[in-house]
Design a protein around this motif. Structure first.
Motif, PDB file in Angstrom:
ATOM      1  N   ILE A   1     -17.295  71.637 -66.680  1.00 44.09           N
ATOM      2  CA  ILE A   1     -17.293  70.299 -66.081  1.00 44.09           C
ATOM      3  C   ILE A   1     -17.285  69.259 -67.193  1.00 44.09           C
ATOM      4  O   ILE A   1     -18.107  69.294 -68.107  1.00 44.09           O
ATOM      5  CB  ILE A   1     -18.513  70.110 -65.164  1.00 44.09           C
ATOM      6  CG1 ILE A   1     -18.446  71.083 -63.986  1.00 44.09           C
ATOM      7  CG2 ILE A   1     -18.581  68.675 -64.646  1.00 44.09           C
ATOM      8  CD1 ILE A   1     -19.653  71.021 -63.073  1.00 44.09           C
TER       9      ILE A   1
ATOM     10  N   GLU B   1     -17.366  60.906 -60.005  1.00 44.55           N
ATOM     11  CA  GLU B   1     -18.323  61.947 -59.598  1.00 44.55           C
ATOM     12  C   GLU B   1     -17.805  62.722 -58.391  1.00 44.55           C
ATOM     13  O   GLU B   1     -17.945  63.948 -58.321  1.00 44.55           O
ATOM     14  CB  GLU B   1     -19.669  61.305 -59.278  1.00 44.55           C
ATOM     15  CG  GLU B   1     -20.774  62.308 -59.018  1.00 44.55           C
ATOM     16  CD  GLU B   1     -22.124  61.642 -58.917  1.00 44.55           C
ATOM     17  OE1 GLU B   1     -23.079  62.152 -59.538  1.00 44.55           O
ATOM     18  OE2 GLU B   1     -22.235  60.612 -58.222  1.00 44.55           O
ATOM     19  N   LYS B   2     -17.163  62.016 -57.452  1.00 46.42           N
ATOM     20  CA  LYS B   2     -16.635  62.667 -56.255  1.00 46.42           C
ATOM     21  C   LYS B   2     -15.522  63.666 -56.577  1.00 46.42           C
ATOM     22  O   LYS B   2     -15.317  64.628 -55.836  1.00 46.42           O
ATOM     23  CB  LYS B   2     -16.115  61.616 -55.279  1.00 46.42           C
ATOM     24  CG  LYS B   2     -17.209  60.804 -54.612  1.00 46.42           C
ATOM     25  CD  LYS B   2     -16.621  59.714 -53.728  1.00 46.42           C
ATOM     26  CE  LYS B   2     -17.710  58.841 -53.125  1.00 46.42           C
ATOM     27  NZ  LYS B   2     -17.147  57.720 -52.334  1.00 46.42           N
TER      28      LYS B   2
ATOM     29  N   ASN C   1     -19.155  65.162 -64.374  1.00 46.07           N
ATOM     30  CA  ASN C   1     -20.582  64.931 -64.599  1.00 46.07           C
ATOM     31  C   ASN C   1     -20.720  63.520 -65.170  1.00 46.07           C
ATOM     32  O   ASN C   1     -20.272  63.251 -66.281  1.00 46.07           O
ATOM     33  CB  ASN C   1     -21.118  65.979 -65.580  1.00 46.07           C
ATOM     34  CG  ASN C   1     -22.600  65.867 -65.808  1.00 46.07           C
ATOM     35  OD1 ASN C   1     -23.174  64.788 -65.767  1.00 46.07           O
ATOM     36  ND2 ASN C   1     -23.241  66.998 -66.083  1.00 46.07           N
TER      37      ASN C   1
ATOM     38  N   GLY D   1     -15.407  65.474 -59.328  1.00 48.71           N
ATOM     39  CA  GLY D   1     -15.871  66.635 -60.072  1.00 48.71           C
ATOM     40  C   GLY D   1     -16.379  66.424 -61.482  1.00 48.71           C
ATOM     41  O   GLY D   1     -16.676  67.400 -62.177  1.00 48.71           O
TER      42      GLY D   1
END
Length: 243
Positions: A4, A39-40, A44, A42
């Motif tokens: 991520i 954030e939605k 961090n 994917g």
């Protein structure tokens, strides 16, 4: 298994506190609007702002940042040179940097470019059409031939930047000007993307295609796992045969 990507959005966060129009558009700040979207999809996410200690860009924060997004406008001069040097070194070491709109005049961008980064401008709420001139590049994945923004601030050439390593977008404005609106650069081990749209009095950072470009740019600019180059005096890999 993919890692991520860790993204930090840095914002002056001054206009949103001082201007009612900007506050109504971005009640929690431009940084929050961008971070919420990213954030939605994917990432961090962290955010940082000018008035935090060390502008929110402590060594610890930067050590945990793969890509830094930078938005600034009215307070470039307030950014401490020590923090600029810290960010510059992180970019040279491999951290990605996404520079948005009026951050063309930020200390960090001018430091990395080595030029004035000056340009023409006009705030008249005019149409902008960003033409994709590098189709197939990862930054324009999912984007058509162009992005159209109904109302934006005009930036016009000449834009005093070094020749981009890759030119991704060229803008046309209703008043007739054109502008190099999407430019990539490689500095040390780091990747940089300058993306023009995003004046604070317009809802540009809710535009789906603008957000998609920023998302793509974060993935493109993330550090690549590779062996870092060796500098200085170096022993030969093969025996040296001397007469």
């Amino acid at each position: 298994m993919s890692t991520i990507v860790r993204v930090t959005v840095w914002n002056e966060f001054r206009h949103e506190q001082e201007n009612d129009k900007v506050r109504n558009l971005y009640p929690q700040g431009i940084h929050h609007a961008l971070a919420s979207y990213l954030e939605k999809v994917g990432f961090n996410m962290k955010t940082a702002t000018l008035d935090q200690p060390e502008h929110g860009l402590t060594t610890e924060v930067l050590d945990q940042t793969d890509v830094l997004i930078w938005w600034g406008h009215k307070a470039h001069h307030e950014v401490q040179d020590e923090i600029v040097a810290r960010v510059q070194q992180k970019v040279l070491d491999g951290m990605g940097l996404i520079v948005l709109h009026s951050a063309h005049f930020s200390k960090i961008f001018k430091t990395l470019m080595g030029t004035t980064c000056d340009l023409k401008w006009r705030e008249a709420g005019e149409k902008e059409r960003l033409w994709v001139v590098r189709p197939g590049h990862p930054i324009v994945e999912g984007i058509g031939e162009y992005i159209e923004i109904v109302k934006e601030e005009m930036y016009g050439e000449f834009f005093d930047i070094p020749q981009p390593d890759e030119l991704i977008f060229v803008s046309w404005f209703e008043g007739g000007e054109v502008f190099r609106s999407g430019c990539t650069y490689y500095r040390g081990n780091g990747r940089i993307f300058y993306f023009r749209p995003g004046h604070e009095t317009y809802p540009t950072y809710y535009h789906p295609q603008v957000l998609k470009v920023i998302e793509n740019a974060c993935r493109w600019a993330a550090p690549v796992s590779t062996t870092k180059p060796t500098f200085g005096n170096y022993k030969p890999l093969e025996p040296l045969h001397r007469l």
